[in-house]
Design an enzyme around this catalytic site. Structure first.
Site, PDB file in Angstrom:
ATOM      1  N   ARG A 164       0.042  -4.916   5.303  1.00 16.59           N
ATOM      2  CA  ARG A 164       1.187  -5.677   5.392  1.00 16.59           C
ATOM      3  C   ARG A 164       1.029  -6.644   6.621  1.00 16.59           C
ATOM      4  O   ARG A 164       0.202  -6.234   7.677  1.00 16.59           O
ATOM      5  CB  ARG A 164       2.466  -4.618   5.993  1.00 16.59           C
ATOM      6  CG  ARG A 164       3.663  -5.297   6.652  1.00 16.59           C
ATOM      7  CD  ARG A 164       4.657  -4.631   6.798  1.00 16.59           C
ATOM      8  NE  ARG A 164       4.470  -3.110   6.912  1.00 16.59           N
ATOM      9  CZ  ARG A 164       5.348  -2.157   6.974  1.00 16.59           C
ATOM     10  NH1 ARG A 164       6.569  -2.370   6.473  1.00 16.59           N
ATOM     11  NH2 ARG A 164       4.881  -1.076   7.368  1.00 16.59           N
ATOM     12  N   ARG A 224       2.713   9.398   9.172  1.00  9.83           N
ATOM     13  CA  ARG A 224       4.206   8.785   8.604  1.00  9.83           C
ATOM     14  C   ARG A 224       4.559   9.377   7.510  1.00  9.83           C
ATOM     15  O   ARG A 224       5.679   9.893   7.340  1.00  9.83           O
ATOM     16  CB  ARG A 224       4.427   7.084   8.974  1.00  9.83           C
ATOM     17  CG  ARG A 224       4.497   6.805  10.389  1.00  9.83           C
ATOM     18  CD  ARG A 224       4.237   5.417  10.380  1.00  9.83           C
ATOM     19  NE  ARG A 224       4.928   4.247   9.678  1.00  9.83           N
ATOM     20  CZ  ARG A 224       4.548   3.246   9.090  1.00  9.83           C
ATOM     21  NH1 ARG A 224       3.580   2.869   9.547  1.00  9.83           N
ATOM     22  NH2 ARG A 224       5.410   2.647   8.479  1.00  9.83           N
TER      23      ARG A 224
HETATM   24  P1  AP5 Z   1       7.912  -2.817   3.325  1.00 11.38           P
HETATM   25  O1  AP5 Z   1       9.050  -3.473   2.562  1.00 11.38           O
HETATM   26  O2  AP5 Z   1       7.786  -3.589   4.622  1.00 11.38           O
HETATM   27  O3  AP5 Z   1       7.844  -1.293   3.416  1.00 11.38           O
HETATM   28  P2  AP5 Z   1       9.093  -0.436   4.058  1.00 11.38           P
HETATM   29  O4  AP5 Z   1       9.472   0.638   3.048  1.00 11.38           O
HETATM   30  O5  AP5 Z   1       9.967  -1.318   4.743  1.00 11.38           O
HETATM   31  O6  AP5 Z   1       8.043   0.120   5.256  1.00 11.38           O
HETATM   32  P3  AP5 Z   1       8.192   0.450   6.588  1.00 11.38           P
HETATM   33  O7  AP5 Z   1       6.709   0.884   6.982  1.00 11.38           O
HETATM   34  O8  AP5 Z   1       8.976  -0.666   7.279  1.00 11.38           O
HETATM   35  O9  AP5 Z   1       8.952   1.848   6.550  1.00 11.38           O
HETATM   36  P4  AP5 Z   1       9.082   2.939   7.842  1.00 11.38           P
HETATM   37  O10 AP5 Z   1      10.178   3.713   7.021  1.00 11.38           O
HETATM   38  O11 AP5 Z   1       7.835   3.529   7.776  1.00 11.38           O
HETATM   39  O12 AP5 Z   1       9.423   1.928   8.903  1.00 11.38           O
HETATM   40  P5  AP5 Z   1      10.735   1.782   9.771  1.00 11.38           P
HETATM   41  O13 AP5 Z   1      10.420   0.401  10.348  1.00 11.38           O
HETATM   42  O14 AP5 Z   1      11.817   2.137   9.194  1.00 11.38           O
HETATM   43  O15 AP5 Z   1       6.709  -3.228   2.308  1.00 11.38           O
HETATM   44  C1  AP5 Z   1       5.360  -2.777   2.865  1.00 11.38           C
HETATM   45  C2  AP5 Z   1       4.315  -3.720   2.366  1.00 11.38           C
HETATM   46  O16 AP5 Z   1       4.220  -3.666   0.947  1.00 11.38           O
HETATM   47  C3  AP5 Z   1       4.559  -5.152   2.814  1.00 11.38           C
HETATM   48  O17 AP5 Z   1       3.384  -6.028   3.067  1.00 11.38           O
HETATM   49  C4  AP5 Z   1       5.189  -5.683   1.290  1.00 11.38           C
HETATM   50  O18 AP5 Z   1       4.997  -7.179   1.207  1.00 11.38           O
HETATM   51  C5  AP5 Z   1       4.387  -4.812   0.311  1.00 11.38           C
HETATM   52  N1  AP5 Z   1       5.223  -4.564  -0.767  1.00 11.38           N
HETATM   53  C6  AP5 Z   1       6.645  -4.281  -0.768  1.00 11.38           C
HETATM   54  N2  AP5 Z   1       6.985  -3.925  -1.976  1.00 11.38           N
HETATM   55  C7  AP5 Z   1       5.899  -4.286  -2.894  1.00 11.38           C
HETATM   56  C8  AP5 Z   1       5.844  -3.972  -4.027  1.00 11.38           C
HETATM   57  N3  AP5 Z   1       6.802  -3.688  -5.337  1.00 11.38           N
HETATM   58  N4  AP5 Z   1       4.576  -4.392  -4.822  1.00 11.38           N
HETATM   59  C9  AP5 Z   1       3.488  -4.620  -4.146  1.00 11.38           C
HETATM   60  N5  AP5 Z   1       3.864  -4.900  -2.606  1.00 11.38           N
HETATM   61  C10 AP5 Z   1       4.764  -4.478  -1.976  1.00 11.38           C
HETATM   62  O19 AP5 Z   1      10.267   2.951  11.078  1.00 11.38           O
HETATM   63  C11 AP5 Z   1       9.242   2.741  11.691  1.00 11.38           C
HETATM   64  C12 AP5 Z   1       9.449   3.797  12.878  1.00 11.38           C
HETATM   65  O20 AP5 Z   1      10.722   3.951  13.612  1.00 11.38           O
HETATM   66  C13 AP5 Z   1       9.274   5.167  12.322  1.00 11.38           C
HETATM   67  O21 AP5 Z   1       7.935   5.628  12.291  1.00 11.38           O
HETATM   68  C14 AP5 Z   1      10.007   6.413  13.470  1.00 11.38           C
HETATM   69  O22 AP5 Z   1       9.148   6.403  14.528  1.00 11.38           O
HETATM   70  C15 AP5 Z   1      10.966   5.070  13.925  1.00 11.38           C
HETATM   71  N6  AP5 Z   1      12.472   5.314  13.255  1.00 11.38           N
HETATM   72  C16 AP5 Z   1      13.086   4.214  12.376  1.00 11.38           C
HETATM   73  N7  AP5 Z   1      14.059   4.670  12.177  1.00 11.38           N
HETATM   74  C17 AP5 Z   1      14.361   6.064  12.571  1.00 11.38           C
HETATM   75  C18 AP5 Z   1      15.080   7.098  12.433  1.00 11.38           C
HETATM   76  N8  AP5 Z   1      16.258   6.949  11.468  1.00 11.38           N
HETATM   77  N9  AP5 Z   1      15.224   8.242  12.859  1.00 11.38           N
HETATM   78  C19 AP5 Z   1      13.785   8.482  13.727  1.00 11.38           C
HETATM   79  N10 AP5 Z   1      12.949   7.600  13.813  1.00 11.38           N
HETATM   80  C20 AP5 Z   1      13.128   6.263  13.229  1.00 11.38           C
END
Ligand code: AP5
Ligand code: ZN
Length: 215
Positions: free
Chosen positions: A127, A171
């Site tokens: 990504r 993660r």
């Molecule tokens: P993308 O759409 O970016 O994936 P995503 O599911 O949004 O992945 P994240 O890594 O952002 O999710 P996350 O839950 O770990 O992170 P968050 O920011 O919430 O797609 C990924 C890649 O794949 C991209 O390059 C895209 O182009 C590609 N792609 C997408 N769909 C595709 C397809 N169909 N085919 C091919 N390629 C594809 O959280 C980050 C951190 O914040 C956590 O680790 C935690 O520390 C904290 N945090 C956030 N929310 C909370 C909470 N509620 N409670 C506690 N801690 C939290």
């Protein structure tokens, strides 16, 4: 429309969220994005959250819950909302339920996107994100027209600190232990929509919209 996007890291929640909120004209509430914005601005919340995020661990519930509660009371949420990356623990889900009951509203659907561990790692590690507008790309699956440059605004692309192979693996483990139980939680409420996230981006989107239209 009041939605939750559930799914492991890298499955495509953010990618689908961007398209879904446009279609239904609802605010996109991503707790990950809120923390990253706070880190960028150097706030106290950002400093605290970064400690956990860099290790691939969940930020403690007490820091997350109040942010979401506040956000849901904003005027733009009256027309609906999409929660992306929240809730992530049973405690967060129960707190959200209580809050929504207080507000006299109900969730329409919990969209649960799924894919294998190998796919998640490949997606997260490849990504790249635009420094200017936050648009998300993938070096193989969704590359920009010009390498490392955003198609929308010419911004430079960067890799998230927590998108290394090692941190993504942590993660995923954290997801399996703390977030996966939510599938069962929402299945019991009969509002879950399971979506095969292994398909291409536009196919996943079509499946979601079709199911939401026929709900
Ligand atoms: P993308 O759409 O970016 O994936 P995503 O599911 O949004 O992945 P994240 O890594 O952002 O999710 P996350 O839950 O770990 O992170 P968050 O920011 O919430 O797609 C990924 C890649 O794949 C991209 O390059 C895209 O182009 C590609 N792609 C997408 N769909 C595709 C397809 N169909 N085919 C091919 N390629 C594809 O959280 C980050 C951190 O914040 C956590 O680790 C935690 O520390 C904290 N945090 C956030 N929310 C909370 C909470 N509620 N409670 C506690 N801690 C939290
Ligand atoms: Zn951009």
């Amino acid at each position: 429309m009041r939605l939750i996007l559930l799914g492991p890291p890298g499955v495509g929640k953010g990618t689908q969220a961007s398209a879904i909120v446009k279609k239904y004209d609802i605010p996109h509430i991503s707790t990950g994005d809120i923390f990253r914005a706070n880190i960028k601005e150097g706030t106290e919340l950002g400093t605290k959250a970064k400690e956990y995020m860099d290790k691939g661990l969940l930020v403690p519930d007490e820091l997350v819950v109040s942010i979401v509660k506040d956000r849901l009371t904003k005027e733009d949420c009256e027309k609906g909302f999409l929660l992306d990356g929240f809730p992530r623990t049973i405690n967060q889900a129960e707190t959200l339920d209580k809050e929504l009951t207080k507000m006299g509203i109900k969730l329409d659907k919990v969209v649960n996107i799924q894919a294998s561990k190998e796919i998640l790692i490949e997606r997260a590690v490849g990504r790249r994100i635009c420094k200017k507008c936050g648009a998300s790309y993938h070096i193989t699956f969704n590359p920009p027209k010009v390498e490392n440059i955003c198609d929308i605004d010419g911004g430079e692309l960067f890799q998230r600190d927590d998108d290394t192979h090692e941190t993504v693996s942590t993660r995923i483990e954290v997801y399996e232990n703390q977030t996966q139980p939510l599938i069962d939680y929402y299945e019991k409420k009969d509002i879950i929509l399971n979506v095969d996230g292994t398909k291409p981006i536009d196919k996943v989107y079509e499946t979601i919209v079709e199911a939401l239209t026929n709900r």
